[in-house]
Design a protein around this motif. Structure first.
Motif, short mmCIF file in Angstrom:
data_model
loop_
_atom_site.label_atom_id
_atom_site.label_comp_id
_atom_site.label_asym_id
_atom_site.label_seq_id
_atom_site.Cartn_x
_atom_site.Cartn_y
_atom_site.Cartn_z
N ASP A 161 5.69 -7.45 -10.85
CA ASP A 161 7.07 -7.71 -11.28
C ASP A 161 7.71 -8.84 -10.46
O ASP A 161 8.77 -9.35 -10.81
N SER A 180 4.89 -1.34 -8.15
CA SER A 180 5.49 -0.09 -7.67
C SER A 180 6.95 -0.02 -8.08
O SER A 180 7.54 1.06 -8.09
N GLY A 210 3.06 -4.74 9.06
CA GLY A 210 2.58 -3.98 10.21
C GLY A 210 3.23 -2.62 10.32
O GLY A 210 3.17 -1.96 11.36
N SER A 247 3.99 1.53 -0.68
CA SER A 247 4.82 1.58 -1.89
C SER A 247 4.01 2.12 -3.07
O SER A 247 4.54 2.87 -3.91
N THR A 265 2.53 0.35 8.69
CA THR A 265 1.59 1.48 8.80
C THR A 265 0.57 1.18 9.89
O THR A 265 -0.13 0.16 9.82
N LYS A 273 0.84 -1.22 0.00
CA LYS A 273 0.00 0.00 0.00
C LYS A 273 0.87 1.26 0.00
O LYS A 273 0.68 2.16 -0.82
N1 LIG Z 1 8.93 -6.48 -6.04
C1 LIG Z 1 8.06 -5.63 -5.51
N2 LIG Z 1 8.06 -5.40 -4.18
C2 LIG Z 1 7.16 -4.53 -3.67
C3 LIG Z 1 6.21 -3.87 -4.49
N3 LIG Z 1 5.44 -3.11 -3.70
C4 LIG Z 1 5.91 -3.26 -2.45
N4 LIG Z 1 6.94 -4.11 -2.42
C5 LIG Z 1 7.71 -4.53 -1.24
O1 LIG Z 1 6.83 -5.11 -0.29
C6 LIG Z 1 7.20 -4.76 1.03
C7 LIG Z 1 6.01 -4.14 1.76
O2 LIG Z 1 5.70 -2.91 1.15
P1 LIG Z 1 4.84 -1.78 1.90
O3 LIG Z 1 4.53 -0.74 0.87
O4 LIG Z 1 5.51 -1.33 3.16
O5 LIG Z 1 3.54 -2.62 2.26
P2 LIG Z 1 2.25 -2.13 3.11
O6 LIG Z 1 1.07 -2.76 2.48
O7 LIG Z 1 2.24 -0.65 3.20
O8 LIG Z 1 2.53 -2.81 4.50
P3 LIG Z 1 1.93 -2.40 5.97
O9 LIG Z 1 2.14 -0.93 6.16
O10 LIG Z 1 2.72 -3.24 6.89
O11 LIG Z 1 0.48 -2.77 5.96
C8 LIG Z 1 8.42 -3.85 0.91
O12 LIG Z 1 9.58 -4.62 1.07
C9 LIG Z 1 8.32 -3.32 -0.52
O13 LIG Z 1 9.57 -2.96 -1.07
C10 LIG Z 1 6.22 -4.14 -5.90
O14 LIG Z 1 5.43 -3.62 -6.71
N5 LIG Z 1 7.16 -5.03 -6.34
#
Ligand SMILES: Nc1nc2c(ncn2[C@@H]2O[C@H](COP(=O)(O)OP(=O)(O)OP(=O)(O)O)[C@@H](O)[C@H]2O)c(=O)[nH]1
Ligand SMILES: [Mg+2]
Length: 292
Positions: free
Chosen positions: A233, A268, A145, A126, A147, A124
């Motif tokens: 990706d 992302s 966890g 990202s 956010t 999210k």
């Molecule tokens: N390869 C790849 N990795 C991604 C992508 N989007 C996010 N990630 C990875 O996934 C992990 C989690 O990403 P976040 O954006 O922190 O995920 P979130 O949903 O905000 O997580 P919470 O805040 O814990 O709910 C990180 O290590 C990012 O680098 C993507 O499009 N491709």
């Protein structure tokens, strides 16, 4: 178009069917068929702390516009509105406004909002960074966890992206799961200017029941949403290909949904799907302005 909706979608589908005249054909699909309550509420309650209260139609202005299109709870209506193409899909400015622990602390202005939900670690934060092309805007972490609050990001001084805490974090205790539910329930129900939700689904893993449950309770709450597949990706070893996971998730949803909400496939890392999603947001904002 003929279709007997089994479950129901208070969503919008956008399709550019008339590219020569540059008119975005906005297809507003409203399914008002009765939901098979056992299927829907039964599965939703498997992780919901309690029954999700139904949302009053007056709560959301955009939703009210949907409602006007439907006359009976057992019918769906398909309305096409011709809108100009999205003019302002560029992100010129993005700034963090505030983190809120509760709905009453959220920014008081009535700018249109788009909220991101999905499992912890789905990407999210990202995606917010990718949409705004600013890697430092939202905090990203490998650890689920990250956010924990409602974070408002103001885009071009005129609309918000809202980052919410993730669900389904296995290590989270019962109390923090309940906290998440209260948190987000209130947000979805009370936030008048919430135009649409992006439900993020990780395309690098096979379909997860909890994601389908989330889609179902969004529908039950009559929250307009679209599905955003993330990490296209990222091919995980010994896992089915991302395209296969996406197909399987759509298939799983189709067991209960006659017509799926609008779906996007994004990364992302590569920026895939970014401009489509921003174009969609721009069109929805326009629709929102017209309905208020
Ligand atoms: N390869 C790849 N990795 C991604 C992508 N989007 C996010 N990630 C990875 O996934 C992990 C989690 O990403 P976040 O954006 O922190 O995920 P979130 O949903 O905000 O997580 P919470 O805040 O814990 O709910 C990180 O290590 C990012 O680098 C993507 O499009 N491709
Ligand atoms: Mg996050």
């Amino acid at each position: 178009m003929s279709c007997l909706a089994k479950s129901y979608d208070a969503g919008i589908s956008l399709s550019n069917t008339n590219s020569s005249s540059s008119i975005i054909n906005l297809s507003l699909i409203v399914f008002m068929s009765r939901i098979p309550s056992n299927a829907l509420l039964g599965s939703a309650s498997s992780y919901a702390a309690g029954p999700w209260p139904r949302v009053q139609s007056s709560t959301f202005r955009l939703r009210r516009a949907f409602r006007l299109a439907a006359s009976s709870s057992d019918m769906f209506k398909y309305i096409q509105l011709d809108l100009p193409p999205p003019l302002n899909s560029n992100v010129r400015k993005a700034e963090f406004i505030k983190s809120s622990t509760q709905i009453d602390d959220c920014p008081p202005d009535k700018l249109p909002e788009f909220a991101l939900i999905g499992r912890s670690n789905v990407g999210k934060s990202s995606l917010i960074n990718s949409l705004t092309r600013n890697d430092k805007l939202a905090k990203v972490s490998k650890e689920p966890g990250m956010t924990k609050l409602i974070n408002h990001y103001l885009i071009n001084d005129c609309w918000y992206l809202v980052d919410l805490p993730g669900y389904g974090f296995a290590k989270a205790g019962k109390s923090s799961r309940e906290e998440w539910l209260t948190f987000t329930k209130n947000f979805f129900i009370k936030r008048e200017n919430l135009v649409s939700v992006f439900l993020l689904i990780d395309s690098s893993v096979p379909p997860q029941e909890v994601d389908k449950d989330c889609a179902n309770w969004l529908a039950e709450c009559e929250v307009p949403f679209c599905i955003v597949f993330t990490k296209t990706d990222n091919r995980k070893k010994e896992m089915p290909a991302n395209a296969q996971n996406i197909r399987a998730f759509k298939q799983l949803m189709s067991e209960e949904w006659e017509e799926l909400p609008r779906c996007f496939e994004t990364s992302s890392r590569t920026g895939a799907g970014r401009s489509e999603l921003l174009g969609y947001v721009a069109s929805l904002r326009e629709l929102h302005l017209r309905s208020t």
